[in-house]
Design a protein around this motif. Structure first.
Motif, PDB file in Angstrom:
ATOM      1  N   SER A 239       0.826  -1.206   0.000  1.00 48.73           N
ATOM      2  CA  SER A 239       0.000   0.000   0.000  1.00 48.73           C
ATOM      3  C   SER A 239       0.859   1.255   0.000  1.00 48.73           C
ATOM      4  N   HIS A 240       1.999   1.225   0.696  1.00 47.14           N
ATOM      5  CA  HIS A 240       2.883   2.398   0.729  1.00 47.14           C
ATOM      6  C   HIS A 240       3.413   2.714  -0.669  1.00 47.14           C
ATOM      7  N   PHE A 241       3.838   1.695  -1.402  1.00 49.16           N
ATOM      8  CA  PHE A 241       4.343   1.929  -2.760  1.00 49.16           C
ATOM      9  C   PHE A 241       3.232   2.452  -3.670  1.00 49.16           C
ATOM     10  N   VAL A 242       2.045   1.874  -3.553  1.00 51.21           N
ATOM     11  CA  VAL A 242       0.930   2.290  -4.414  1.00 51.21           C
ATOM     12  C   VAL A 242       0.526   3.729  -4.117  1.00 51.21           C
ATOM     13  N   ASN A 243       0.394   4.058  -2.835  1.00 50.19           N
ATOM     14  CA  ASN A 243      -0.032   5.405  -2.466  1.00 50.19           C
ATOM     15  C   ASN A 243       1.050   6.448  -2.719  1.00 50.19           C
ATOM     16  N   SER A 244       2.312   6.077  -2.487  1.00 54.04           N
ATOM     17  CA  SER A 244       3.405   7.023  -2.714  1.00 54.04           C
ATOM     18  C   SER A 244       3.564   7.374  -4.186  1.00 54.04           C
ATOM     19  N   SER A 245       3.192   6.462  -5.079  1.00 51.18           N
ATOM     20  CA  SER A 245       3.301   6.709  -6.521  1.00 51.18           C
ATOM     21  C   SER A 245       2.016   7.276  -7.106  1.00 51.18           C
ATOM     22  N   ASN A 246       1.097   7.698  -6.209  1.00 48.26           N
ATOM     23  CA  ASN A 246      -0.205   8.201  -6.675  1.00 48.26           C
ATOM     24  C   ASN A 246      -0.913   7.162  -7.541  1.00 48.26           C
ATOM     25  N   LYS A 247      -0.775   5.899  -7.129  1.00 48.68           N
ATOM     26  CA  LYS A 247      -1.399   4.741  -7.775  1.00 48.68           C
ATOM     27  C   LYS A 247      -0.894   4.488  -9.194  1.00 48.68           C
ATOM     28  N   THR A 248       0.317   5.029  -9.498  1.00 48.06           N
ATOM     29  CA  THR A 248       0.960   4.686 -10.775  1.00 48.06           C
ATOM     30  C   THR A 248       1.460   3.248 -10.735  1.00 48.06           C
ATOM     31  N   LEU A 249       1.950   2.828  -9.570  1.00 50.07           N
ATOM     32  CA  LEU A 249       2.370   1.439  -9.383  1.00 50.07           C
ATOM     33  C   LEU A 249       1.151   0.602  -9.005  1.00 50.07           C
ATOM     34  N   LYS A 250       1.014  -0.525  -9.690  1.00 50.00           N
ATOM     35  CA  LYS A 250      -0.114  -1.416  -9.452  1.00 50.00           C
ATOM     36  C   LYS A 250       0.397  -2.823  -9.162  1.00 50.00           C
ATOM     37  N   PRO A 251      -0.126  -3.479  -8.134  1.00 47.97           N
ATOM     38  CA  PRO A 251       0.325  -4.842  -7.807  1.00 47.97           C
ATOM     39  C   PRO A 251       0.164  -5.783  -8.988  1.00 47.97           C
ATOM     40  N   PHE A 252       1.175  -6.622  -9.174  1.00 46.12           N
ATOM     41  CA  PHE A 252       1.202  -7.564 -10.296  1.00 46.12           C
ATOM     42  C   PHE A 252       0.389  -8.798  -9.928  1.00 46.12           C
ATOM     43  N   VAL A 253      -0.625  -9.073 -10.710  1.00 50.39           N
ATOM     44  CA  VAL A 253      -1.455 -10.267 -10.519  1.00 50.39           C
ATOM     45  C   VAL A 253      -1.531 -10.971 -11.863  1.00 50.39           C
ATOM     46  N   LYS A 254      -0.923 -12.142 -11.945  1.00 44.58           N
ATOM     47  CA  LYS A 254      -0.841 -12.865 -13.210  1.00 44.58           C
ATOM     48  C   LYS A 254      -2.212 -13.355 -13.628  1.00 44.58           C
ATOM     49  N   ILE A 255      -2.535 -13.096 -14.880  1.00 52.54           N
ATOM     50  CA  ILE A 255      -3.785 -13.591 -15.437  1.00 52.54           C
ATOM     51  C   ILE A 255      -3.702 -15.108 -15.592  1.00 52.54           C
ATOM     52  N   CYS A 256      -4.837 -15.774 -15.446  1.00 50.65           N
ATOM     53  CA  CYS A 256      -4.880 -17.248 -15.538  1.00 50.65           C
ATOM     54  C   CYS A 256      -4.221 -17.733 -16.822  1.00 50.65           C
TER      55      CYS A 256
END
Length: 340
Positions: A224-241
């Protein structure tokens, strides 16, 4: 294009407070607020970014001031390895600060407090929120973030660069058992910029090794710190099936080279019929016998309804031979006369 306003922090209690640390010559007037179990200080009441924070996890006690009348609004906040002198603007304000600091740090309302019903009710609500927040954080600490992958540094880079649509931030193991790494990949001037950040697991929590250091209570808070600090430019990586749910068959037209895709049927041997082409109704198992509906003399068909069918094998009805011979003889004579 206007930027979205950052929401103001939801403090349990906030007011101006004078602060004096060990190396300070005098008190500094700051806007202060209790956010979770953290005492935050701001330059003024309009600022949203704190300039100093004190975690109440390291709380030891509150010390009363001495007998000097000029220090009647003062009190000392004793932490592990640190003591901070604080001064409120009034005696009533000092008692409110003491009540909230002790309640949030110890997760209980001191029985010796003498507060009016309104402030006591607000203090009770703050305590309930803090207990609920701690329970939520404890649950998050036991959960592994969905963007955690057991991959190496190089595998993480390839994963991020080749699957941009899945996100650009992932968590992975570090160099030893006590470290983790956060890998990010962003586009800059049409080039991939990959960064890696070390996260240390220490007694106080998960520490992101940046300047200044960032302490998080759980791995979920690290993400959450990385996401919020980047103004949500960084998004958690979730591999598609990686698995398909239908068998795809690609076919190419020999004339124009157009490639089309069709999908195999859901189950072997099953056929799907269009609603415009329905199957004909099934034929009856036991059709009526011929002598029940056809009269050869009249040349037309008729149905014999409501007739009882006897059990057992059917026996043909006897036809009188004399009657049949006379009828045939009469027809032959008529036929000969027509020919002559």
């Amino acid at each position: 294009m206007s930027r979205a306003k950052t929401p103001a922090p939801e403090h349990y209690y906030e007011e101006y407070l004078y602060k004096k640390d060990k190396n300070d010559r005098g008190f500094t007037k700051l806007w202060a607020g209790i956010l979770g179990n953290t005492l935050c200080f701001y330059s003024n009441h309009k600022d949203l970014r704190s300039i100093d924070t004190i975690s109440l996890e390291n709380y030891v006690s509150l010390k009363e001031p001495g007998g000097n009348l000029s220090s009647e609004n003062q009190f000392s906040l004793c932490m592990k390895g640190r003591e901070i002198q604080l001064k409120a603007e009034s005696l009533e304000s000092r008692e409110m600060w003491r009540a909230y600091i002790i309640t949030i740090a110890e997760l209980r309302i001191p029985p010796s407090l003498s507060l009016l019903p309104g402030p006591r009710l607000a203090l009770k609500e703050a305590l309930e929120k803090e207990i609920e927040r701690k329970k939520k954080n404890e649950a998050e600490e036991n959960e592994t973030p969905s963007c955690f992958y057991n991959v190496s540094r190089m595998e993480a880079e390839n994963l991020l660069m080749q699957n941009r649509e899945c996100g650009n931030l992932l968590l992975r193991p570090g160099g030893n058992q006590k470290t983790l790494s956060v890998s990010t990949c962003q586009k800059f001037h049409s080039k991939d910029v990959v960064k890696h950040y070390r996260v240390m697991q220490e007694q106080e929590g998960y520490v992101i090794q940046v300047e200044p250091k960032v302490v998080c209570s759980s791995l979920a808070n690290v993400i959450s710190h990385f996401v919020n600090s980047s103004n949500k430019t960084l998004k958690p990586f979730v591999k598609i099936c990686e698995y398909e749910n239908k068998i795809a068959i690609y076919e190419q037209n020999n004339e124009d080279g157009v490639v089309t895709v069709r999908y195999a049927q859901d189950s072997p041997g099953s056929t799907k019929t269009s609603p415009l082409h329905t199957a004909p109704p099934p034929l009856p198992r036991d059709p009526p016998p011929e002598d029940d509906y056809e009269n050869p003399d009249q040349g037309e068909k008729r149905w014999n309804s409501f007739r009882e069918v006897s059990k057992g094998p059917r026996t043909p009805k006897p036809v009188p031979s004399s009657g049949l011979d006379e009828e045939l003889r009469r027809k032959l004579e008529i036929r000969r006369q027509q020919i002559n």
